[in-house]
Design an enzyme around this catalytic site. Structure first.
Site, mmCIF file in Angstrom:
data_model
loop_
_atom_site.group_PDB
_atom_site.id
_atom_site.type_symbol
_atom_site.label_atom_id
_atom_site.label_comp_id
_atom_site.label_asym_id
_atom_site.label_seq_id
_atom_site.Cartn_x
_atom_site.Cartn_y
_atom_site.Cartn_z
ATOM 1 N N GLU A 175 43.607 38.468 40.952
ATOM 2 C CA GLU A 175 42.292 38.460 40.312
ATOM 3 C C GLU A 175 41.257 37.713 41.144
ATOM 4 O O GLU A 175 40.104 38.143 41.257
ATOM 5 C CB GLU A 175 42.408 37.796 38.925
ATOM 6 C CG GLU A 175 41.099 37.665 38.162
ATOM 7 C CD GLU A 175 40.617 38.993 37.597
ATOM 8 O OE1 GLU A 175 39.460 39.043 37.168
ATOM 9 O OE2 GLU A 175 41.381 39.971 37.598
ATOM 10 N N ASP A 176 41.658 36.595 41.772
ATOM 11 C CA ASP A 176 40.672 35.682 42.366
ATOM 12 C C ASP A 176 40.739 35.541 43.880
ATOM 13 O O ASP A 176 39.979 34.766 44.453
ATOM 14 C CB ASP A 176 40.831 34.281 41.738
ATOM 15 C CG ASP A 176 40.495 34.281 40.254
ATOM 16 O OD1 ASP A 176 39.661 35.106 39.841
ATOM 17 O OD2 ASP A 176 41.067 33.463 39.515
#
Length: 726
Positions: free
Chosen positions: A84-85
């Site tokens: 996600e990051d």
């Protein structure tokens, strides 16, 4: 409750040692690779607290080691944010850590992207996807719960405007999900942390009351555990007794549910009696009941009828040593572990491998921990969705339950407040679709009857699959409601179209415009709606706001209209805007009973009388007893979507207050801080110590009224408070 100071980051060797302590076969190299990879990929990223970002996944992994979870789950926790990051991909995870972990990380990543939004339609769709995702592998939910727990422990570092949304989401979704798989310890901490941000005033008030009770009863409380152990030992029952104090949030929930004040709650003090075997549970119960008076109607046997999250225990309340009313929970060590850790209690080392031990769980009397969620999946797959679905999904995730039986003795578990139609659909969809009546304990009863623990329920079936429109008000479960909605969706479309068109015309009229001035073709294209009927239907159901449609038709109105519909006062507008049902035939006058002051969210019925027309009452209004023997006057009603979205009503609250200086001012402040508006106030029976007061309060719905009442009950000068019911 966790300390809000920054916790030290768990070092690599500490994490490995924590896992190896309960799983000697753990893949140490895999854990090391994951730890290093998480630190490398998150690099110089920082959290709102100023801590390095990689501290978060490490702390999440640390939380899960407390629950003795398998290596794949711990590695997933370390990696849960990298896709996600960071620049990492699912393929990267699969190549480095294997397909099993890639699937788990992908599942948690999807959940992160579905963090629920304030907008109801998006929240509904996201909650659907959320439930579907976590119902496939419970480890995905376990990682997400630990992730949310660490985020809540550090929520004070987040901007204030985000705290309320995150806390409400935690309270309404994550904590109930934790309870649905039995992880009480995580759920309870999530609730406390969320409560602290959502209603700090009430929490502080409850904490002060608890501290005052400790000062008053401290020595008596300390004497309970050794005294109970002594009495049991003399009877030949070996037991370990430990005391516990209810959390502020659990007390707040009781203040909302019960019609008593703080001082009348009987189980603020609880004691767990841990014995060696199931037989000892019942022996200990007998000893305790012989030693101290039992409080009537306070005994529950969750051993013979476990909760759906596998919780097993005997509950009783007694007037114990020192005259204190105390709750006793009697259970074995295994039951106690499952009560705290739920599904996580069944991860163990077996047959040279470490993982979830289904056989041991079933031997302990448990069942599939995801069964609750799969019931919701059925609702998702067959329901219509939207705001209504969200509320009922949340309701079913809470575990206030009632246990009833079929005539053949099959146990059916329903949410508390469940009615015969909920029972019918729990047995089988076909049974619900053809239900026409019910026998409860051998007697014919109305379909509006709330089922009680131990009831034997027999559904009377007809030959046609025909469900009356207004029967939705006779259900509380999402499964029953979604099934009924499937039947009536087509027939009610015409009503939503009419309601949506009227709402849009009213919105335009307030802006000095008319629907007749424009063609809807361009607006249909802009809003991606196929036909005019679909447009009005969407407005009527609340999927589109009238303001948005009006701004699309007349761009010059942009920013001039309110974001939501103007709230209309119940009683001032036509009642047909607010309630609907088969009894609302043309020519019948409708009014709302002043005896119980129904507001949206209340379960309602209508009483049809020759001279008065149809009077709308709450289902628990005391005046309904006058009509109990005449089923012909009863009409099942429900609120319209417009009432649930945009109505405002008033409820009468009856309170008994201590006669002290400034009490009325405190009451008024509490109501105002909770968003209520006092319309009228009258006092009676004023004595030197107590007096009664009736307060008419303007509220948005029944939930709003319940919240205000709970806030009042938390005040030490309020002896009792409740809604007037006739």
């Amino acid at each position: 409750m966790s300390d809000t100071k920054r916790a030290p980051i768990m070092r690599q060797f500490e994490l490995i040692e924590a896992v190896k302590a309960y799983d000697p076969t753990a893949d140490e190299a895999l854990l090391n690779r994951a730890y290093v990879y998480a630190m490398k990929m998150h690099g110089s990223q920082l959290r709102a607290s100023g801590d390095p970002y990689f501290a978060h996944p490490i702390q999440v992994a640390g939380i899960l080691t407390d629950y003795r979870l398998d290596t794949a789950t711990i590695v997933t926790a370390l990696l849960h944010d990298v896709v996600e990051d960071t620049s990492a991909t699912r393929d990267d995870i699969a190549a480095m850590f294997g397909e099993e972990i890639a699937v788990l990380v992908e599942g948690v990543t999807k959940l992160s992207r579905l963090e629920l939004q304030a907008e109801h339609t998006r929240q509904a769709e996201n909650l659907r996807k959320f439930i579907l995702a976590i119902s496939k592998d419970v480890r995905v939910l376990l990682v997400k719960l630990a992730d949310r727990l660490h985020n809540m422990r550090t929520l004070h570092f987040v901007k204030p405007e985000k705290r309320e949304r995150i806390s409400r989401e935690t309270l309404e979704v994550y904590a109930p999900l934790g309870r649905s798989i039995g992880i009480h310890s995580i759920a309870a901490e999530l609730e406390e942390l969320a409560f602290e941000h959502l209603n700090a005033t009430a929490r502080v008030a409850i904490q002060r009351r608890l501290e005052a009770l400790k000062l008053e009863n401290g020595s008596a409380i300390e004497a309970v555990s050794p005294e109970v152990e002594r009495v049991l030992a003399e009877a030949g029952v070996r037991a370990r007794v430990k005391g516990r104090e209810k959390t502020p949030y659990s007390i707040w929930r009781k203040l909302q549910r019960k019609t008593v004040g703080f001082s009348s709650l009987s189980d603020i003090y609880g004691f767990r009696v841990i014995v060696e075997s199931e037989d000892d549970c019942y022996r200990a119960l007998g000893v305790i009941h012989r030693a101290w008076p039992m409080v009537p109607e306070r005994f529950k046997d969750f051993i013979s009828t476990p909760k759906s999250n596998n919780y097993r225990s005997l509950h009783t309340t007694v007037v114990g040593p020192g005259g204190l009313r105390i709750e006793m929970q009697i259970r074995t060590e295994v039951m106690d572990r499952v009560a705290e850790d739920g599904v996580a209690a069944h991860w163990r080392y077996k047959n040279q491998s470490y993982g979830f031990d289904r056989e041991a769980m079933e031997a302990d009397g448990g069942r599939d921990p995801l069964l609750n969620l799969r019931h919701l999946v059925q609702v998702i797959e067959h329901g219509e969705g939207g705001e209504d679905w969200v509320e009922h999904a949340k309701l079913e995730m809470y575990l206030d339950q009632v246990f009833v039986f079929t005539p053949k003795g099959t146990l059916i578990t329903l949410p508390r407040g469940g009615m015969p139609l909920d029972f019918a659909y729990a047995v089988h969809t076909e049974v619900g679709d053809t239900a026409v009546g019910v026998k409860i304990n051998g007697e014919l009863k109305p379909m509006r009857t709330a089922l009680q623990n131990g009831d034997v329920v027999e559904i009377i079936r007809g030959t046609k699959r025909e469900v009356p429109t207004d029967w939705r008000s006779l259900t509380v479960t999402g499964r029953a409601r979604s099934a009924i909605r499937r039947h009536i969706r087509t027939s009610e479309r015409e009503e939503f179209v009419r309601l949506g068109k009227a709402t849009l015309e009213q919105t335009l009229e307030r802006a000095g415009k008319s629907l007749a001035e424009v063609k809807l073709t361009e607006a249909l294209m802009t809003l991606a709606v196929p036909t005019e009927e679909d447009l009005f239907d969407a407005v009527g159901r609340g999927r589109l706001t009238a303001a948005k449609v009006a701004e699309t038709l007349f761009p010059a109105l942009k920013g001039q209209l309110k974001a939501g519909p103007e709230r209309k006062r119940i009683g001032e507008e036509s009642p047909r805007l607010f309630v609907r049902g088969s009894g609302l035939t043309p020519g019948v006058s409708i009014h709302f009973g002043r005896c119980c002051s129904p507001v949206p969210g209340d379960r309602i019925v209508g009483i049809l009388e020759a001279d008065k027309g149809l009077t709308v009452h709450t289902i628990d209004c005391q005046t309904l007893a006058d009509f109990a023997d005449d089923d012909s006057v009863w009409q099942d009603l429900q609120w319209t979507p417009q009432a649930e979205r945009s109505a405002v009503g008033s409820v009468k609250m009856h309170a008994t207050l201590k006669n002290a200086r400034g009490v009325l001012g405190q009451v008024a402040s509490i109501i105002g801080e909770a968003g209520g508006n006092i319309l009228n106030l009258s006092m009676a029976h004023r004595q030197h110590d107590f007096y009664d007061v009736d307060i008419d309060v303007e509220v948005e719905d029944a939930r709003h009224a319940t919240m205000i009442i709970a806030a009042l009950r938390a005040n030490p000068y309020v002896d009792t408070v409740d809604r007037a019911r006739g």
